[in-house]
Design an enzyme around this catalytic site. Structure first.
Site, short mmCIF file in Angstrom:
data_model
loop_
_atom_site.label_atom_id
_atom_site.label_comp_id
_atom_site.label_asym_id
_atom_site.label_seq_id
_atom_site.Cartn_x
_atom_site.Cartn_y
_atom_site.Cartn_z
CD GLU A 1 -3.33 4.20 -1.53
OE1 GLU A 1 -3.63 5.40 -1.64
OE2 GLU A 1 -2.92 3.69 -0.46
CG ASP B 1 0.05 7.08 -1.42
OD1 ASP B 1 -1.04 7.52 -1.82
OD2 ASP B 1 0.90 7.79 -0.84
CG ASP C 1 -5.67 1.45 3.18
OD1 ASP C 1 -5.52 2.61 2.73
OD2 ASP C 1 -5.88 1.20 4.38
CD GLU D 1 -2.11 1.45 2.90
OE1 GLU D 1 -2.36 2.61 3.28
OE2 GLU D 1 -2.17 0.46 3.63
#
Length: 227
Positions: A121, A49, A118, A45
């Site tokens: 990502e 991102d 989450d 995650e």
């Protein structure tokens, strides 16, 4: 390792064929079910991102070569925020393949915005590690699609925009009040009211308190701009 039928179908929906299927499995493994031999998706995650941010920054620069940093920043935030990731996750059915512990599953984890965002990502990171930046970029641009071109030229956080509107007129910041919370704990519906010192109000409902505040602010700003 070979992907199960449901994970293979999910991989097809996002448009990437995994050479290392274990990366996708990890991306879809929530901390509530992880073990020493089955790591969760939190590190992925973190990476995803950053990959998403770089792709969106590039895409926005290419889409509007005359835009200033001040114009680009709110558009960027609109496209990479958790809500956007969660919406994409819903469109590709990520919740159906998310691996959760029993307690998280019973509390509606497959529909929770934070978990979906989450995991989306983390999936981006899995694609990046499996196929490189260009593969991840292709998946992101495909899944975000029209969102990139449709993001408002002056897209701003509605609460921030309303506060700026009030301050420009010598008013204190708007006040937000939670009027009601309905539904079960795992799927609540919030009703929030925003009020200006001059008495004008608007209310909105959403599945998250922050979303309800944003929706109320957007409605009130639209009404005040029209007066």
């Amino acid at each position: 390792m070979k992907l199960s039928a449901d994970l293979a179908a999910f991989a097809a929906r996002i448009g990437h064929e995994f050479r290392r299927p274990e990366l996708l499995v990890r991306a879809l493994t929530h901390a509530s079910i992880s073990t020493a031999t089955r790591p969760d998706n939190q590190r992925l995650e973190f990476l995803g991102d950053r990959v998403l941010g770089l792709v969106m920054a590039e895409a926005l620069l290419a889409a509007d070569r005359a835009a200033s940093e001040g114009q680009l920043a709110p558009r960027f935030n609109t496209l990479v925020r958790k809500e956007a990731c969660a919406n994409v996750a819903r469109e590709v059915g990520l919740g159906d393949v998310l691996k959760l512990g029993r307690s998280e599953m019973m509390s509606g984890g497959r529909r929770k915005e934070a978990l979906l965002g989450d995991a989306m990502e983390a999936v981006i990171a899995a694609v990046y590690l499996d196929g490189g930046f260009e593969a991840a970029k292709a998946v992101i641009l495909r899944l975000w699609g029209d969102r990139i071109g449709a993001v408002e030229a002056d897209a701003r956080d509605a609460k921030t925009a309303l506060q700026e509107w009030a301050q420009a007129r010598g008013l204190p910041p708007p006040a937000y009040t939670e009027l009601k919370r309905e539904g079960p704990d795992h799927q609540p519906i919030f009703t929030v009211e925003v009020r200006l010192e001059t008495g004008e109000t608007e209310a909105a409902k959403a599945g998250a308190k922050r979303q309800a505040e944003q929706a109320a602010a957007k409605a009130l700003l639209a009404r005040m701009d029209g007066t």
